[in-house]
Design an enzyme around this catalytic site. Structure first.
Site, PDB file in Angstrom:
ATOM      1  N   GLU A  93     -12.835  -3.005  10.514  1.00  0.00           N
ATOM      2  CA  GLU A  93     -13.883  -3.578   9.723  1.00  0.00           C
ATOM      3  C   GLU A  93     -13.675  -3.117   8.265  1.00  0.00           C
ATOM      4  OE1 GLU A  93     -18.408  -1.847   8.911  1.00  0.00           O
ATOM      5  OE2 GLU A  93     -17.385  -0.894  10.500  1.00  0.00           O
ATOM      6  N   LYS A 223     -19.725  10.302  29.268  1.00  0.00           N
ATOM      7  CA  LYS A 223     -19.487   9.026  28.433  1.00  0.00           C
ATOM      8  C   LYS A 223     -20.954   8.290  28.175  1.00  0.00           C
ATOM      9  CE  LYS A 223     -14.811   9.305  28.929  1.00  0.00           C
ATOM     10  NZ  LYS A 223     -13.340   8.593  29.720  1.00  0.00           N
ATOM     11  N   ASP A 297     -10.032   9.802  23.508  1.00  0.00           N
ATOM     12  CA  ASP A 297     -10.730   8.976  24.487  1.00  0.00           C
ATOM     13  C   ASP A 297     -11.769   8.273  23.670  1.00  0.00           C
ATOM     14  OD1 ASP A 297     -12.247   7.822  26.324  1.00  0.00           O
ATOM     15  OD2 ASP A 297     -11.488   9.454  27.991  1.00  0.00           O
ATOM     16  N   HIS A 388     -19.522  -5.379   1.009  1.00  0.00           N
ATOM     17  CA  HIS A 388     -18.920  -6.023   2.308  1.00  0.00           C
ATOM     18  C   HIS A 388     -18.527  -7.371   1.797  1.00  0.00           C
ATOM     19  CE1 HIS A 388     -19.495  -3.792   6.015  1.00  0.00           C
ATOM     20  NE2 HIS A 388     -20.195  -2.802   5.341  1.00  0.00           N
TER      21      HIS A 388
END
Length: 395
Positions: A93, A223, A297, A388
């Protein structure tokens, strides 16, 4: 090439002697080319020693290369993380690294980030079933009375895990037990699963009714974000805080602390309306980039991004800003942290190995704080879209 329903299943090649060799990986890349026509040239280029991969991946075929940028220095004055840190951030990004870098600049000019780990626990939540609610309630009392035996059975399976306590929740004839462990420098999900299984087998064998159990009743919410983990902590609960100088906010960010506080009230209301897990800006952005660069993770971002922002406009015009990460799940030992590039990422921060997890958690808190400050100021100053356009578009 897609299969038709009548074709036999085309099995991925495996080597029963050494499925992690470069040759085994090359055979799988050849298989992909044969089946799809795609040549995995870039996936096949890597420096990672393949004999280090068992336990981290199956059917190893190659690597996914994610660009890594550098942000910093992040000035930390935590309990464990002290000094200036240059933070590796793996992302695709555009503007992300630049934005976090700008937040870190402001924080450094305002004295740095104060940070501390205020709580920690990793859970597994087995459920025992009974004929009725009364039997389940009586079982709960039995668990309290036999805590020493349960703890001994659990801790016999691990060198670093410690059973802190067991919380209980009653639903009909079910008794949910939320085991809370400390796990040293490991994230600890597998550790606590093994320890809890041993404890549950001991309970089943020792209890006169020998009750049946399911190892996870889903209130550990592995999760998955949940309100229970926001309230009670999963992983590490980290507070990162700073006092922003009014002059520095105007000079570097192009806005004022008074405007920051006004917009904070608006965003608080918006987060409340939405039922958001985070009333700040974008913790998941920085955590994901840092997790990829350091062998965490990445799926744990689903829990780790939950956060509460608390701010005050001080009488002298300065601005107190804190972020509390309620469910930060990180490791500096085990899992993917020992792989080649991921280890380098942790070593850059002085956080690889044992007795480093609190230090790394504090740095994570500082990174989130820097990113939230930068994005919040950009939205107010009108820089969000234009930055951006400048950095985040591939033309």
């Amino acid at each position: 090439m897609p299969m038709t329903p009548t074709e036999p299943r085309r099995r991925i090649p495996r080597d029963t002697d050494n499925d992690y060799s470069p040759e085994a990986a090359a055979r799988r890349r050849d298989f992909v080319r044969e089946q799809t026509g795609v040549e995995l040239h870039h996936m096949g280029q890597f420096s990672q020693a393949t004999d280090q991969l068992p336990g981290n991946i199956e059917h190893f075929t190659g690597v996914a290369q994610v660009p890594v940028g550098l942000a910093g220095p992040l000035r930390m004055i935590g309990e464990h993380a002290q000094g200036d840190f240059y933070v590796p951030m793996a992302t695709t990004e555009g503007t992300l690294v630049a934005s976090y870098n700008r937040g870190m600049r402001l924080l450094a000019e305002c004295g740095g980030v104060r940070a501390t780990v205020v709580d920690e626990a990793m859970q597994r939540s087995p459920v025992f079933t009974f004929p009725d609610a009364l039997a389940a309630r009586q079982f709960g009392r039995w668990v309290v009375d036999n805590m020493d035996g349960i703890r001994a059975a659990a801790e016999a399976t691990t060198r670093s895990g410690r059973l802190r306590d067991i919380m209980q929740f009653a639903i009909g004839p079910l008794r949910y037990l939320r085991f809370n462990f400390t796990t040293g420098d490991a994230a600890g999900q597998n550790m606590v699963s093994k320890a809890t299984l041993a404890a549950c087998e001991w309970i089943r064998d020792q209890h006169p009714d020998h009750p049946a159990f399911v190892l996870s009743g889903n209130i550990d919410t592995d999760k998955k974000h949940s309100q229970i983990n926001t309230l009670l902590t999963r992983g590490k609960r980290v507070v990162a805080e700073c006092t922003l100088k009014a002059e520095a906010v105007e000079r570097i960010m192009g806005t004022t602390t008074a405007e920051l506080f006004r917009v904070r009230q608006i965003s608080q209301a918006g987060a409340f309306i939405a039922g958001s897990a985070n009333n700040g800006a974008h913790a998941a952005n920085g955590l994901t980039a840092l997790f990829i660069a350091t062998g965490q993770d990445v799926a744990n971002v689903s829990e780790s991004h939950a956060a509460t922002t608390y701010c005050q406009l001080l009488d002298n015009g300065d601005y107190y800003w804190s972020v509390t990460l309620t469910s930060l799940i990180v490791a500096t030992h085990g899992g993917g942290t020992g792989l080649a590039t991921q280890r380098e990422g942790l070593e850059m921060l002085g956080c690889h190995g044992r007795d480093k997890s609190h230090k790394f958690a504090e740095i994570c808190g500082g990174v989130v704080l820097a990113g939230d400050i930068s994005l919040s100021c950009a939205v107010i100053a009108g820089d969000w879209v234009t930055s951006h356009d400048r950095y985040g578009r591939n033309r």
